[in-house]
Design an enzyme around this catalytic site. Structure first.
Site, PDB file in Angstrom:
ATOM      1  N   ALA A 211      33.226   4.171   3.363  1.00  0.00           N
ATOM      2  CA  ALA A 211      33.417   4.427   1.853  1.00  0.00           C
ATOM      3  C   ALA A 211      32.837   5.693   1.505  1.00  0.00           C
ATOM      4  CB  ALA A 211      32.977   3.299   1.207  1.00  0.00           C
ATOM      5  N   ASN A 212      32.973   5.900   0.333  1.00  0.00           N
ATOM      6  CA  ASN A 212      32.134   7.229  -0.251  1.00  0.00           C
ATOM      7  C   ASN A 212      31.561   7.068  -1.506  1.00  0.00           C
ATOM      8  OD1 ASN A 212      34.277   8.153  -2.247  1.00  0.00           O
ATOM      9  ND2 ASN A 212      35.568   8.284  -0.479  1.00  0.00           N
ATOM     10  N   ARG A 213      31.088   8.088  -2.224  1.00  0.00           N
ATOM     11  CA  ARG A 213      30.410   7.977  -3.361  1.00  0.00           C
ATOM     12  C   ARG A 213      31.104   7.786  -4.838  1.00  0.00           C
ATOM     13  NH1 ARG A 213      25.040   7.282  -1.753  1.00  0.00           N
ATOM     14  NH2 ARG A 213      24.474   8.752   0.230  1.00  0.00           N
ATOM     15  N   SER A 214      32.367   7.937  -4.497  1.00  0.00           N
ATOM     16  CA  SER A 214      33.185   8.157  -6.011  1.00  0.00           C
ATOM     17  C   SER A 214      32.912   6.912  -6.753  1.00  0.00           C
ATOM     18  CB  SER A 214      34.653   8.394  -5.329  1.00  0.00           C
ATOM     19  OG  SER A 214      35.143   8.389  -6.763  1.00  0.00           O
ATOM     20  N   ALA A 277      39.077   9.969  -4.595  1.00  0.00           N
ATOM     21  CA  ALA A 277      38.232  10.407  -3.207  1.00  0.00           C
ATOM     22  C   ALA A 277      38.917   9.522  -2.239  1.00  0.00           C
ATOM     23  CB  ALA A 277      36.858  10.352  -3.274  1.00  0.00           C
TER      24      ALA A 277
END
Ligand code: C5P
Length: 403
Positions: A211-214, A277
């Protein structure tokens, strides 16, 4: 400026949400409106007329029986010399008075005397909002032509209780004011918009993912701003913790593949704003079973493969929307990377931002962006993500006005 020359009579009644009215005054004035404040006795228990008057740059009217005020302006003129009467916050008590035609203080008297459009932003405890009496009053007021914005669901400042009752945020109130003043004219009415927002989750196995921090804040705000201008919005959202914005179709997805399918299924459209993102890579073959630890054995390796590029697919699609907008989150060479992206992805506009950890933009509430088009670059100031959204929606509306 959207509200240039518009005169707003702002009635502030007594509730903790009154502190948000200070920001609301600023936002309205920023857009060119003049704000003439009226405060109830209750409101003055929460914020001072001094603060309100300073922000509004006008006299604050508080007293029905003030000889001076009556001589200078008078309550009937107050009620009529404006383009809109805005009540923020509107308490249960004030709504009850309005519904029943009571006029025992300046605010309620103005509300009975006015022939201007009235917009109310209620704020109260969720139990009070849900009470049969309030429901009855609101129903009656709607029938009388009073418009409402909010209340929103959320945690109450005083009690920590949750439920509908929180006053709408200042920018939502501003959007409702704009809509009301422009006689319901919505520049993007009839236009279809697809927005992607949030991160994607790419499964490794049934319990793990990449995942990512969006946070989805920027994409959701853009979807809301476009809907406020009348667009028919489909929001395709990755996994986020923020609520669905009202007044649109929201499709929840996890993986980039699902996001692409949902976006393509929503075509044709006039506008595509790809804010998500999207993970660049997914695991080549995600395991159906949880990958087990085997002490002493070699560590598992993850083979990655590329995800579909949704923006690029839409930018080169046979059903390409008239306006395709992408985002470029970079940590270096922001502008040159964004320019290259404009070409490669077939976009009309790239909104570029620097997401270096020091900026706090990724996952944060503010954003500092450059608008990059084939014709040139525009640097926007440091803005709240909601403000970036409102500006971008206005820019989109402008493009359609120009045809
Ligand atoms: O190439 P990059 O990921 O930096 O491009 C960012 C832009 O492209 C964003 O608008 C993002 O939503 C979009 N994008 C996409 N699908 C991908 C990767 C990025 O739609 N797989």
């Amino acid at each position: 400026m959207v509200l240039a020359g518009k005169r707003i009579l702002l009635i502030i009644s007594g509730g903790i949400a009154a502190y948000k009215s200070l920001d609301l005054i600023r936002r309205l004035r920023e857009r060119g409106a003049s704000v003439r404040p009226v405060m109830t006795a209750g409101a003055q228990q929460f914020i001072t007329p001094l603060a309100v008057g300073a922000l509004a740059a006008d006299h604050v009217f508080t007293d029905l029986f003030s000889r001076q005020d009556e001589q200078d302006v008078g309550h009937i003129r107050l009620a009529r010399d404006c383009d809109l009467v805005l009540i923020a916050p509107a308490t249960a008590d004030l709504l009850a008075k309005m519904a029943n035609g009571l006029a025992d203080d300046l605010a309620s008297t103005i509300l009975l005397a006015t022939d201007r459009p009235v917009l109310a932003a209620p704020a109260m405890n969720p139990k009070m909002w849900a009470h049969a009496a309030t429901k009855r009053n609101v129903e009656m007021l709607r029938g009388d032509g009073i418009a409402f914005v909010g209340p929103m669901k959320g945690e109450m400042a005083e009690s920590g209780e949750t439920g509908a009752g929180r006053m709408a945020e200042p920018l939502e109130i501003v959007a409702a004011v704009e809509m009301r003043l422009h006689d319901g004219a919505k520049p993007l009415a009839g236009k279809k918009a697809i927005i992607t927002s949030g991160p994607t989750h790419e499964p490794i196995d049934p319990v793990r993912y990449i995942a990512n921090r969006s946070s989805g804040r920027q994409g959701h705000a853009i979807a809301a701003a476009l809907a406020a201008l009348g667009a028919d919005v489909t929001l395709v959202s990755g996994p986020v913790t923020i609520p669905d914005p009202p007044g649109m179709r929201v499709i929840h997805v996890e993986r980039a593949d699902d996001m692409r399918d949902a976006v393509l299924a929503a075509l044709p459209a006039d506008i595509a704003v790809m804010v998500a993102a999207v993970a660049d890579w997914k695991v080549a073959s995600a395991s159906d079973q949880k990958i087990k630890k085997h002490p002493g054995e070699s560590l598992p390796t993850l083979a990655l493969t590329e995800n579909p590029d949704i923006l690029k697919t839409v930018g080169h699609h046979t059903q390409r929307p008239k306006l395709v907008i992408g985002f470029a989150a970079e940590t270096q060479d922001v502008e040159s990377n964004a320019r290259a992206k404009l070409e490669r992805k077939g976009a009309d506009i790239i909104v570029a931002n620097d997401v270096s950890p020091a900026t706090g933009i990724m996952g944060g509430t503010h954003n500092r962006v450059k608008i990059i088009r084939h014709g040139g670059v525009e640097q926007w100031p440091d803005l709240d993500k909601d403000d970036v959204a409102v500006r971008l929606a206005a820019l989109i509306a402008e493009q359609f006005k120009q045809g």
